[in-house]
Design an enzyme around this catalytic site. Sequence first.
Site, PDB file in Angstrom:
ATOM      1  N   HIS A 170       0.829  -1.192   0.000  1.00 56.87           N
ATOM      2  CA  HIS A 170       0.000   0.000   0.000  1.00 56.87           C
ATOM      3  C   HIS A 170       0.867   1.246   0.000  1.00 56.87           C
ATOM      4  O   HIS A 170       1.979   1.251   0.508  1.00 56.87           O
ATOM      5  CB  HIS A 170      -0.987   0.025   1.173  1.00 56.87           C
ATOM      6  N   HIS A 198       0.834   5.249   1.024  1.00 57.80           N
ATOM      7  CA  HIS A 198       0.187   6.283   1.829  1.00 57.80           C
ATOM      8  C   HIS A 198       0.288   7.614   1.102  1.00 57.80           C
ATOM      9  O   HIS A 198       1.377   7.989   0.664  1.00 57.80           O
ATOM     10  CB  HIS A 198       0.898   6.472   3.179  1.00 57.80           C
TER      11      HIS A 198
END
Length: 131
Positions: A97, A99
Amino acid sequence: MCIFCDIVAGKIPAYKLYEDDEVLAFLDISQVTKGHTLIIPKAHCDHFLACDSEQMQAVMRVAQRLGKHIMESIGANGMHILSNIHEAAGQSVPHFHVHLIPRYDENDSCVITFNPSEKQNLEQLQKQLTL
């Protein structure tokens, strides 16, 4: 299954900001700053270094597009774009992922500090690290 795979599968609700066949972006449940967003590939891969180039490109295309949109929409003055790899670097969910952390000023709630380390032999590191 991991928590992000459960979000992709609809088993866990999320505040979605973007979705297509390959990528999902949603607000981080723990907002470091207003608008803190996570962008993930829908297909599971453990971290940045484990993803194939197609997943990486899809996530980064969305990160750039959504990052611009977030900054314009909520008046951020800057943005951190980061991905942690393994627990030692702060990765808490083993699913790649990115951010997007909007920044407003030096007094907002995000603190990222780079402290100098001992002096490094850059010539030696270059020899060791060059592809």
